[in-house]
Write an enzyme that holds these catalytic residues in place. Structure first.
Site, PDB file in Angstrom:
ATOM      1  N   ASP A 103      -2.852  -1.094  10.194  1.00  0.00           N
ATOM      2  CA  ASP A 103      -3.097  -1.180   8.751  1.00  0.00           C
ATOM      3  C   ASP A 103      -3.806  -2.466   8.339  1.00  0.00           C
ATOM      4  O   ASP A 103      -4.287  -2.564   7.207  1.00  0.00           O
ATOM      5  CB  ASP A 103      -1.774  -1.085   7.972  1.00  0.00           C
ATOM      6  CG  ASP A 103      -1.172   0.308   8.002  1.00  0.00           C
ATOM      7  OD1 ASP A 103      -1.898   1.261   8.349  1.00  0.00           O
ATOM      8  OD2 ASP A 103       0.022   0.435   7.679  1.00  0.00           O
TER       9      ASP A 103
ATOM     10  N   LYS B  96       0.847  -1.207   0.000  1.00  0.00           N
ATOM     11  CA  LYS B  96       0.000   0.000   0.000  1.00  0.00           C
ATOM     12  C   LYS B  96       0.872   1.243   0.000  1.00  0.00           C
ATOM     13  O   LYS B  96       2.061   1.226   0.343  1.00  0.00           O
ATOM     14  CB  LYS B  96      -0.921   0.022   1.225  1.00  0.00           C
ATOM     15  CG  LYS B  96      -0.211   0.033   2.580  1.00  0.00           C
ATOM     16  CD  LYS B  96       0.234   1.419   3.061  1.00  0.00           C
ATOM     17  CE  LYS B  96       0.915   1.352   4.420  1.00  0.00           C
ATOM     18  NZ  LYS B  96       1.553   2.657   4.806  1.00  0.00           N
TER      19      LYS B  96
END
Length: 327
Positions: free
Chosen positions: A168, A43
């Site tokens: 996350d 990401k």
């Protein structure tokens, strides 16, 4: 959501997210004894805003907008007589410290079952890079175990397990760009994907930035976060020009202080042609450049490696979380 099932705006309730748990489209329970291959994407943070001070739980309030990339780790998972986790290249820490191991243990506790799996992680996402490697591995493990045990990924216990591993991890259970708040672990909105947008990733070949140290330095000298709403409005309207104009990360100055090479990379990447936005991934050490073309991203990567000896990778923005294939 349109009648055709395509995303037309934000999705406030992640339970209705059609992109979550790609594995569901292939069935709910893996054939007994069969192995699985799961791709786990990296990401980048298009926006990261860490707020001053901590709550009663000792954590900072964080707003972040993230999107996945086509840079992935690959996990092979198979039933075993005990829980085992190995990485390639081999990790320099015990398996019990691996986030995939922790995720499997947490799943076992949440569902009162023995998480007896052999998990092999082929690592391509560098660690301590701000790219979410450990978190995506944990999310892939959770989704794989859901598949083996026939657990609905929308079960409320799944989010609880994910949040217990790291901030996350919940994001990686989904896939499209998303705004998360709370500690950066609570899904707030999902947005239309930016699929195929070219990105160049560059970091120092060695070293990295400790997230703990980054937050400690932030507490000593906080940096104000950029306004969040302009980024959210740009994401809601899918205005790419506005999105990339509002890329921001208030941990970037801390990362540059802790690792001066990060600052050197940021300055160098901003000078490259066909670059739309440059910033630091998370607390570092990777710097990303959103590019006009894939060729531009590849040229930046080649120049970074040949001229400076930095680690580099050309990638594209993606729209999916873990993808499961049954062997």
């Amino acid at each position: 959501m349109s009648a055709t099932g395509q995303m037309t705006g934000t999705v406030p309730n992640p339970a209705f997210d059609p992109y979550r748990a790609t594995a569901r489209a292939q069935g709910t329970i893996a054939p007994q004894g069969r192995s699985m291959l799961i791709t786990a994407p990296a990401k980048i943070n298009l926006y990261l805003g860490v707020h001053e001070g901590t709550g009663e739980d000792g954590y900072h309030r964080v707003d972040t907008v993230m999107t996945t990339l086509d840079l992935t780790d690959t996990l092979a998972i198979a039933p075993s007589d005990r829980l085992m986790v190995k990485t390639v290249p081999e990790a320099d820490f015990p398996q019990e410290s691996n986030t995939a191991y922790k995720a499997a243990v947490a799943m076992g506790k949440a569902f009162d079952r023995e998480p007896n799996f052999a998990i092999l992680i082929d690592k391509h996402i560098p660690i301590r890079a701000g790219l979410g490697g450990p978190s995506t591995d944990a999310a892939a493990t959770i989704m794989g175990i859901c598949r083996y045990w026939g657990v609905d990924p929308r079960d409320e216990r799944i989010d609880a397990v994910a949040r217990s591993i790291g901030a996350d991890v919940p994001f990686f259970l989904y896939g499209p760009p998303a705004h998360l708040d709370g500690r950066g672990d609570r899904m707030s909105e999902l947005f239309r994907p930016l699929t195929g947008t070219p990105v160049a990733l560059v970091k120092p070949m060695t070293g990295g930035v400790s997230t703990v140290e980054a937050y400690r330095r932030f507490d000593e000298a906080p940096v104000a976060a950029s306004p969040l709403e302009p980024m959210l409005e740009a994401m809601r309207s899918h205005d790419e020009q506005a999105i990339f104009e509002h890329v921001s990360n208030n941990l970037a100055p801390i990362a540059r202080e802790l690792c001066p090479q990060i600052g050197e990379i940021v300055d160098w990447m901003r000078e490259q042609p066909d670059v739309r936005a440059v910033d630091v991934c998370g607390s570092g050490a990777t710097v990303f450049a959103v590019c006009n073309t894939q060729m531009a991203a590849e040229k930046i990567g080649i120049a970074a490696m040949k001229e400076h000896g930095w680690w580099a990778q050309a990638a594209k923005m993606e729209k999916t979380g873990p993808i499961i294939a049954v062997g």
